[in-house]
Write an enzyme that holds these catalytic residues in place. Structure first.
Site: not given
Ligand code: GDP
Ligand code: IMO
Ligand code: MG
Length: 431
Positions: A13, A15-17, A38-41, A224, A301, A331, A333
C-alpha cells in the site's frame, strides 16, 4: 534495456498503483508477476478512482498491453468480475491488450475456504490474511497439485486434478470443522468460465520476448511489499510469494537482466494491514492522525491500516534485498502540519542497537524503534508539482531519507491524482 520494475519497499500500500499508472505512459507493456487479488492498487485520474486487484495498472491507458504472468495466482471469477467492473468505467479490455499466462496457477473457492478456516483456527496467532485463498493456492503450486490456466483445456485431466486436490483440502476442512467441497461443483463452475478466461491465455514468456525484440518497454508491477516477502519479510506475518524485485523475472518468464531499473515505492511514513511486528507503529494520536489524513483503509478488505513513523532501517533493508536503485516517495503531503516528525533509524533488541531488523520472530516482536527527530512544516505540499513548491523543511526530510536508506528519490508523489507527481529522474532513462 529500458525496462523498469516497481516494487513496494515496506508492507504494501505504498502507492504502487498510482506510480505504475503514471510511469505506464512511458511503457508499452505492464506485467504483474506475483500475488493475486490480495493486492489493491488505487489510481485516481482526473477525479475518477479505479481500484485494481488483479489487472495490471497499465490497463486504463489506451494502446498499452497488460499481462498477468505465471507467478500470479489467478482467481478466474474475481478476474472476470474485475474485468466487468473496469469495463463499466469505460476501459477497453480485449485479447488484443490483455494477456494471461497459460502456466499461472488458479485460486479456487476451496482455497479461500481453507485460508479463512485456518485463520479462524489460529486464534491469537492470526496473520490477518486477506482471506482470498492466496496462501493455500501457492501451497498447492509448490506441492505440485495446483490447477493451472492451461488445465482448463483438458476437462478429463482437470477432473482428476480437482479430485486429487480435494483429497488434501477436504481432509483439512473436515478436521477444522468446516464445509467440504464437491469435485463436480468446482468442475462445472470452471467449465462455465473457461472460455472467458482462455481467450486471454497463452505463452506470456514468448510474447514478452517478441515485444522486447521489437524494442518495446516493459514495466513490471509488483504487489505487496518487501517486508511481506515470504523469505525476506517479517515471517510468518507475510504473504505467500516472493515480492522482491528478483521475482519479476521468475514470475513472468524473462531473464534476470531484463527487469531493468528497480524502483522501490516508499511511503513517507509507514503502514501495515494485518498482524505482525511494526517497530515504529504509533498506537496513539499520531497514528490516528496519519490514518485519518492518509485515508489509511485497505483497498481490498477495507480494514484500518496500522500507522507509524517512517522506518529508514526497514527501507534500507529493502533497498539492499531488492536492489532498489531509486525510490518513488509517496504521500509526503500526509505529513503536512506536524511540529515534529520522527524517523526510525534502528532498533534496540536485547539491549543492543541494531541497524537492521533481525530474522527471529522473537527479536522482531520485541524490537524497539530508535528515532531521530526532524522539524516538521506547516505549509501544504498537497498537489505540489515541483521541488520549488516544497517548503525547506520538507526538502530536508526527503534528503535525510535518501541519506539513511542509501538510495535517491526518483519520483515524489504529493496527492492521489496521477499528475501530482514530481519527476526527479526518469526510471526509463536510467536502466
Ligand atoms: P498500492 O497497493 O501500493 O497500490 O497502494 P494503495 O492504492 O493500496 O494505497 C495507497 C493509497 O494512497 C491510495 O488510496 C492512493 O490513491 C493514495 N495515494 C497515492 N499516492 C499518494 C500521495 O502522494 N498522497 C496522498 N495523499 N495519497 C496518495
Ligand atoms: P498491495 O499490493 C498490504 C497482507 C495481509 C496479511 C498478509 C498475508 O495492495 O500493496 P495474504 O492474503 O496475502 O495471505 O495476507 O499480507 N497483504 C497486504 N498488505 N498490501 C497488500 O497488497 C497486501 N497483500 C497482502 O494484510 O497481513
Ligand atoms: Mg494496496
Amino acid at each position: 534495456m529500458a525496462n523498469v520494475t516497481v516494487i513496494g519497499s515496506q508492507w504494501g500500500d505504498e502507492g504502487k498503483g498510482k506510480i505504475v499508472d503514471w510511469l505506464s505512459s512511458r511503457a508499452d507493456v505492464v506485467v504483474r508477476f506475483q500475488g493475486g487479488h490480495n493486492a489493491g492498487h488505487t489510481l485516481v485520474i482526473d477525479g475518477k478512482t479505479y481500484k485494481l486487484h488483479l489487472l495490471p495498472s497499465g490497463i486504463v491507458r489506451k494502446g498499452k498491453k497488460s499481462v498477468i504472468g505465471n507467478g500470479v495466482v489467478v482467481d478466474p471469477w474475481a478476474l472476470m468480475k474485475e474485468i466487468e467492473d473496469v469495463r463499466g468505467q469505460g476501459v477497453d479490455i480485449t485479447p488484443a491488450n490483455f494477456f494471461v499466462s497459460e502456466n499461472a496457477n488458479l485460486i479456487l473457492p476451496v482455497h479461500g475456504a481453507v485460508d479463512r478456516a485456518l485463520e479462524a483456527a489460529r486464534g491469537k496467532g492470526q496473520i490477518g490474511t486477506t482471506g482470498r485463498g492466496i496462501g493455500p493456492a501457492y501451497e498447492d503450486k509448490v506441492a505440485r497439485r495446483g490447477i493451472r490456466v492451461c488445465d482448463l483445456l483438458h476437462p478429463d485431466l482437470l477432473k482428476e486434478k480437482i479430485e486429487r486436490l480435494l483429497i488434501h483440502h477436504n481432509a483439512l476442512l473436515k478436521g477444522l470443522g468446516a464445509e467440504t467441497f464437491n469435485m463436480r461443483h468446482i468442475f462445472d463452475s470452471l467449465m462455465q468460465i473457461n472460455g472467458a478466461l482462455l481467450q486471454y491465455a497463452g505463452p506470456v514468456w514468448k510474447k514478452l520476448d517478441e515485444w522486447q525484440r521489437q524494442g518495446e518497454k516493459i514495466l513490471f508491477e509488483g504487489a505487496q511489499g518487501t517486508m511481506l516477502d515470504v523469505d525476506h519479510g517479517t515471517y510468518p506475518f507475510v504473504t505467500s510469494s516472493n515480492t522482491v524485485a528478483a521475482q519479476a523475472a521468475a514470475g513472468s518468464g524473462v531473464g534476470p537482466r531484463a527487469t531493468g531499473y528497480v524502483l522501490g515505492i516508499t511511503k513517507a511514513y509507514t503502514t501495515r494491514v494485518g498482524a505482525g511486528p511494526f517497530p515504529s507503529e504509533q498506537s496513539n494520536d499520531i497514528g490516528e492522525t496519519l490514518g485519518r489524513v492518509g485515508h489509511e483503509f485497505g483497498t481490498t478488505t477495507g480494514r484500518k491500516r496500522r500507522c507509524g513513523w517512517f522506518d529508514s532501517a526497514l527501507v534500507r533493508q529493502s533497498v539492499k534485498i531488492s536492489g532498489i536503485e531509486g525510490i518513488a516517495l509517496t504521500k509526503l503531503d500526509v505529513l503536512d502540519g506536524f511540529d515534529e516528525i520522527k524517523i526510525c533509524t534502528g532498533y534496540r533488541v536485547d539491549g543492543q542497537i541494531l541497524d537492521h531488523l533481525p530474522a527471529s520472530q522473537t527479536h522482531q516482536a520485541t524490537a524497539e524503534a530508535v528515532y531521530e527527530g526532524m522539524e516538521g512544516w506547516q505549509e501544504s505540499t498537497r498537489g505540489a508539482r515541483s521541488w520549488a513548491d516544497l517548503p525547506a523543511a520538507a526538502i530536508k526530510y526527503v534528503r535525510r531519507i535518501e541519506e539513511l536508506i542509501e538510495a535517491p528519490v526518483a519520483l515524489l508523489s504529493t496527492s492521489p491524482e496521477r499528475e501530482d507527481t514530481i519527476l526527479v529522474r526518469d526510471p526509463f532513462q536510467n536502466s
